[in-house]
Each structure stands twice: as C-alpha cells, then as structure tokens.
Design an enzyme around this catalytic site. Structure first.
Site, PDB file in Angstrom:
ATOM      1  N   GLY A   1      -7.006  -4.076   8.766  1.00  0.00           N
ATOM      2  CA  GLY A   1      -6.924  -2.623   8.606  1.00  0.00           C
ATOM      3  C   GLY A   1      -8.197  -1.911   9.000  1.00  0.00           C
ATOM      4  N   GLU A   2      -8.727  -1.142   8.069  1.00  0.00           N
ATOM      5  CA  GLU A   2      -9.899  -0.322   8.384  1.00  0.00           C
ATOM      6  C   GLU A   2     -11.022  -0.516   7.369  1.00  0.00           C
ATOM      7  OE1 GLU A   2      -9.073   3.658   9.737  1.00  0.00           O
ATOM      8  OE2 GLU A   2     -10.899   4.437   8.823  1.00  0.00           O
TER       9      GLU A   2
ATOM     10  N   ASP B   1      -5.420   3.862   3.308  1.00  0.00           N
ATOM     11  CA  ASP B   1      -5.527   5.322   3.193  1.00  0.00           C
ATOM     12  C   ASP B   1      -6.134   5.704   1.848  1.00  0.00           C
ATOM     13  OD1 ASP B   1      -3.653   5.770   5.630  1.00  0.00           O
ATOM     14  OD2 ASP B   1      -2.490   4.512   4.266  1.00  0.00           O
TER      15      ASP B   1
HETATM   16  O1  TRH Z   1      -4.549  -2.317   3.256  1.00  0.00           O
HETATM   17  P1  TRH Z   1      -4.848  -2.112   4.677  1.00  0.00           P
HETATM   18  O2  TRH Z   1      -4.032  -2.835   5.627  1.00  0.00           O
HETATM   19  O3  TRH Z   1      -4.779  -0.595   4.961  1.00  0.00           O
HETATM   20  C1  TRH Z   1      -4.477   0.201   6.024  1.00  0.00           C
HETATM   21  C2  TRH Z   1      -3.166   0.887   5.871  1.00  0.00           C
HETATM   22  O4  TRH Z   1      -2.157  -0.007   6.243  1.00  0.00           O
HETATM   23  C3  TRH Z   1      -3.138   2.103   6.700  1.00  0.00           C
HETATM   24  O5  TRH Z   1      -1.885   2.700   6.698  1.00  0.00           O
HETATM   25  C4  TRH Z   1      -3.597   1.798   8.065  1.00  0.00           C
HETATM   26  O6  TRH Z   1      -3.573   2.913   8.826  1.00  0.00           O
HETATM   27  C5  TRH Z   1      -4.975   1.236   7.980  1.00  0.00           C
HETATM   28  O7  TRH Z   1      -4.928   0.024   7.239  1.00  0.00           O
HETATM   29  C6  TRH Z   1      -5.623   0.995   9.297  1.00  0.00           C
HETATM   30  O8  TRH Z   1      -6.385  -2.524   4.972  1.00  0.00           O
HETATM   31  P2  TRH Z   1      -7.760  -1.856   4.552  1.00  0.00           P
HETATM   32  O9  TRH Z   1      -8.003  -0.611   5.341  1.00  0.00           O
HETATM   33  O10 TRH Z   1      -8.761  -2.900   4.650  1.00  0.00           O
HETATM   34  O11 TRH Z   1      -7.600  -1.446   3.053  1.00  0.00           O
HETATM   35  C7  TRH Z   1      -7.607  -2.378   2.014  1.00  0.00           C
HETATM   36  C8  TRH Z   1      -8.309  -1.810   0.816  1.00  0.00           C
HETATM   37  O12 TRH Z   1      -8.126  -2.662  -0.302  1.00  0.00           O
HETATM   38  C9  TRH Z   1      -9.812  -1.670   1.019  1.00  0.00           C
HETATM   39  O13 TRH Z   1     -10.273  -0.486   0.401  1.00  0.00           O
HETATM   40  C10 TRH Z   1     -10.374  -2.886   0.296  1.00  0.00           C
HETATM   41  C11 TRH Z   1      -9.404  -2.998  -0.828  1.00  0.00           C
HETATM   42  N1  TRH Z   1      -9.310  -4.288  -1.500  1.00  0.00           N
HETATM   43  C12 TRH Z   1      -9.601  -4.343  -2.837  1.00  0.00           C
HETATM   44  O14 TRH Z   1      -9.997  -3.334  -3.436  1.00  0.00           O
HETATM   45  N2  TRH Z   1      -9.451  -5.533  -3.501  1.00  0.00           N
HETATM   46  C13 TRH Z   1      -9.062  -6.662  -2.876  1.00  0.00           C
HETATM   47  O15 TRH Z   1      -8.952  -7.726  -3.528  1.00  0.00           O
HETATM   48  C14 TRH Z   1      -8.789  -6.594  -1.483  1.00  0.00           C
HETATM   49  C15 TRH Z   1      -8.375  -7.850  -0.761  1.00  0.00           C
HETATM   50  C16 TRH Z   1      -8.915  -5.396  -0.832  1.00  0.00           C
END
Ligand code: TRH
Length: 377
Positions: free
Chosen positions: A272-273, A17
């Site tokens: 996630g997304e 989010d």
């Molecule tokens: O963290 P996520 O699982 O996020 C979400 C939330 O759980 C949310 O509530 C849900 O509805 C959604 O998924 C579908 O996965 P996501 O979306 O990939 O987000 C991770 C973020 O972290 C993304 O912006 C990339 C970032 N990131 C970094 O900045 N550095 C890192 O080392 C890694 C591994 C990720």
C-alpha cells in the site's frame, strides 16, 4: 490563534486511507498545535488502528483529536480554516457551500496518493478553480524536494536509531509480541495482499543456508501462507517451522508498535502506502507489494519508485532488487532474485539507511502542509 483543520477520510478498503489521515491528524496536533477534526466514514476500520475508539460514537476525542463519524445524515457545521479532502473523497455539498459562505477564508486541499512519478512535482500545489469561486489545491506527497514530502514525525528517526542500538529494548518489545529469537536467524516481517509469488519465496527461505524468522501480522496474506503450509487456518500466536523457515503469526498491532516491528527486522515486506513509507524510515531493505490498479498503472508507479530508489546501487544490486520487486508484484519466481539480493546484502543495508537519511533531510508532509497554509494566508 490556533488554526483549525478538518480532515475528511473515506475508507475505500484496507487501512491505508484511515491510517494516513489518523497519523497526519496526530502529528498536526502534537507538533503544530493545530485543532483537528477527523471525519471518518468507517469507525470499524478506524478502531483497528485505534482500539480505544468507540465504534458507535458520533463524536469522540482520541489523542487530542476530535473524531467524527462522517455518515450519510450530514449536519451542517462551521468549516475549519484548513480543509483536507483526503484522496479525492468528495466533501458533502452543504459543507462546500458553508466553506464558500464562511467569513474567514478557507484553504481547501486535496491530499493525493503517494507516487514517485515525475509529473507529481509539476502538479503539486496547483489550484483548481471550482464553480462556487473557491480554489481547491492539489497536494502531492512524494520523495523529492519538489513534492509535498512524506509523513514523518519530528523525533521518528532519532527514536528509531536509539531503538535499533538497544538490543535489550528490541528483545523486550519482541517478547511483548510473544516472539523469541531463533539463534542466528534473519528477521523478516511480512505485510502484503494475497500473493502468488509467496510460495517461491517461502521455499527458498526454507532451503536457505541461514534460518529465517518470518513474522506475519494478521491480515490478507495469511490465506496464501496457509495454502503453502498446507495446514488448518492460521491464528495469532501460531508458530510453524519448515526447514530453515520459522513462521509466526502476530496480532495486528497499533501503528507505533508496527513501527517497532519494522525497526526490529532485517528485511520488511510491506504494501500500500503507509507501511511502505514506514519501512523506509526503518532504514532496512524492503520489498513493496504495491496496491493493484486497473490497467496495471500501478506497475508504472512501482518502476518510478525503483528508478529513484536504486540510484547509487551497483549494477548487480539493482538487478537483484528490481528482479525481486517485479517478481513479487507480477507473480514471478522469487528464488533467483532473492539469492542475488543476498549476495549484495551489506550494500542493500547501507543503501536503505542512506535513502532514509536523504528523505529524512527533506521537509515532512505535515510541516509542508502547515507551511503551505502559512504561505497562502
Ligand atoms: O492497508 P493498505 O493496503 O492500505 C491502502 C488502502 O488499500 C488504500 O485504499 C490504498 O489506496 C492504499 O493502500 C494505497 O496499506 P497501508 O497503506 O500500508 O496501510 C496499512 C496501515 O496499517 C498503516 O497505517 C500501517 C498499519 N498497520 C498497523 O497499524 N498495524 C499492523 O499490524 C500492520 C501490519 C499495519
């Protein structure tokens, strides 16, 4: 005059989010000259993505964006020209009142979660009349031309291609993370939730004919990884070898660095997304751990994406990909479909690049939002 935007984000869990709204805010400022306030209810989560952030500050400027703590003690503020309620996060009642009473009209948007399901196109951009006379519009990101598109910065694909073509830049970047190439290894990044199928995948990688270098940013998957390795708690910097598998734990990095990690790897496991979309922009084959929802509705989303993504792949390549993704998301055995995927590897690689270029030819989400606002005015 410069349009003002308020983006509201409640951190449900993890980083998606806040990661998405932070990325969107930066792009609106950098590429569309917008003045953006980002309201976040959890500055600790925000600080994981923006380590310069002050977790105590009610208001702070970061990357040209005003970051505001959205706390229970809401003080009335003048609403912006465009208001984004991210993922149906429910705005403060007094803010909605102020929107209705504002002299200049306000565009109110609910930015929805990403889905490849067919109904998205039919709902994208629809208004919903609220009791106070305001309309709230539903804005759906998506993979097809009839949706709101995907977050993608203007120069992203050019930067990605230049980086991938520059072997030295790749080595320097990996070295900055403490990673040294293992000769002849396939490079894989792993970002996932706890996953019972990990064991089966690690085993087939350890027995593989080619070395695998598995790079794992710190996060929820470490528990599953540690259980398989059978040792003590894993820490950033740890390197462990089992057969052909070389595992290394990396720090959780900033989004731009994470992009580079994805660009460096031959295969990316994401979740996630936001990381899921970034892996698509890397133009490399990927494995998606979808966010689990009640009644397994997430599995419909997974299949809706697969149906779109696998178009154009040969029948064998489709079977391998579908088998692997279903196993990863359903606790199934990974070995057979992983080996099948390896048999169609060059095809999977070419397909990932083609998919990326096709999505890259569509309007990106920030541009689509700005255009929606201009059309609405
Ligand atoms: O963290 P996520 O699982 O996020 C979400 C939330 O759980 C949310 O509530 C849900 O509805 C959604 O998924 C579908 O996965 P996501 O979306 O990939 O987000 C991770 C973020 O972290 C993304 O912006 C990339 C970032 N990131 C970094 O900045 N550095 C890192 O080392 C890694 C591994 C990720």
């Amino acid at each position: 005059m410069r349009a003002t935007w308020d983006i509201f984000c409640r951190v449900v869990d993890n980083y998606g989010d806040v990661g998405i709204t932070w990325r969107l805010a930066r792009q609106l400022v950098a590429e569309h000259g917008a003045a953006v306030r980002l309201w976040v209810d959890d500055l600790e989560a925000f600080a994981c993505l923006c380590p310069q952030a002050d977790v105590q500050a009610l208001c702070q400027a970061r990357h040209g964006i005003e970051i505001r703590l959205w706390n229970a003690d809401w003080q009335v503020v003048e609403p912006a020209d465009v208001v984004i309620e991210a993922f149906a996060c429910e705005l403060p009642a007094s803010y909605i009142e102020a929107m209705a009473g504002r002299g200049r009209k306000v565009l109110w948007l609910n930015l929805e979660y990403l889905s490849a399901e067919a109904w998205v196109e039919g709902c994208h951009g629809l208004p919903s009349l609220q009791s106070n006379g305001l309309s709230k519009f539903f804005f759906f990101p998506g993979f097809t031309a009839g949706s709101g598109g995907l977050l993608r910065e203007r120069e992203l694909l050019a930067q990605r291609r230049a980086f991938q073509a520059d072997e030295a830049a790749r080595r320097i970047f990996l070295r900055s993370l403490g990673v040294e190439f293992v000769a002849g290894a396939r490079l894989i990044s792993l970002f996932a939730y706890e996953n019972n199928s990990l064991d089966g995948w690690l085993e087939v990688l350890a027995r593989g004919g080619q070395p695998t270098q598995l790079l794992v940013p710190e996060g929820r998957i470490l528990g599953s990884l540690q259980a398989w390795l059978g040792g003590s708690a894993l820490n950033v910097g740890d390197r462990i070898q089992r057969g052909q598998l070389h595992v290394q734990v990396l720090p959780f990095m900033q989004q731009d660095q994470y992009d580079r990690l994805l660009w460096c790897c031959d295969f990316n496991a994401v979740r996630g997304e936001d990381s899921f979309v970034r892996a698509q922009w890397a133009g490399r084959p990927l494995l998606w751990h979808i966010y689990q929802q009640a009644d397994d509705v997430h599995l419909e989303k997974l299949d809706a994406f697969l149906a779109l993504y696998k178009e154009g792949l040969s029948a064998d390549a489709q079977v391998a990909l579908t088998g692997l993704w279903h196993a990863w998301n359903g606790g199934g055995a990974m070995a057979q479909s992983w080996n099948q995927l390896l048999q169609s590897w060059p095809e999977q690689q070419a397909h990932a690049e083609k998919w990326c270029l096709e999505r890259g030819s569509q309007a990106d989400l920030a541009t689509a939002l700005v255009q929606f606002y201009l059309n609405w005015l």
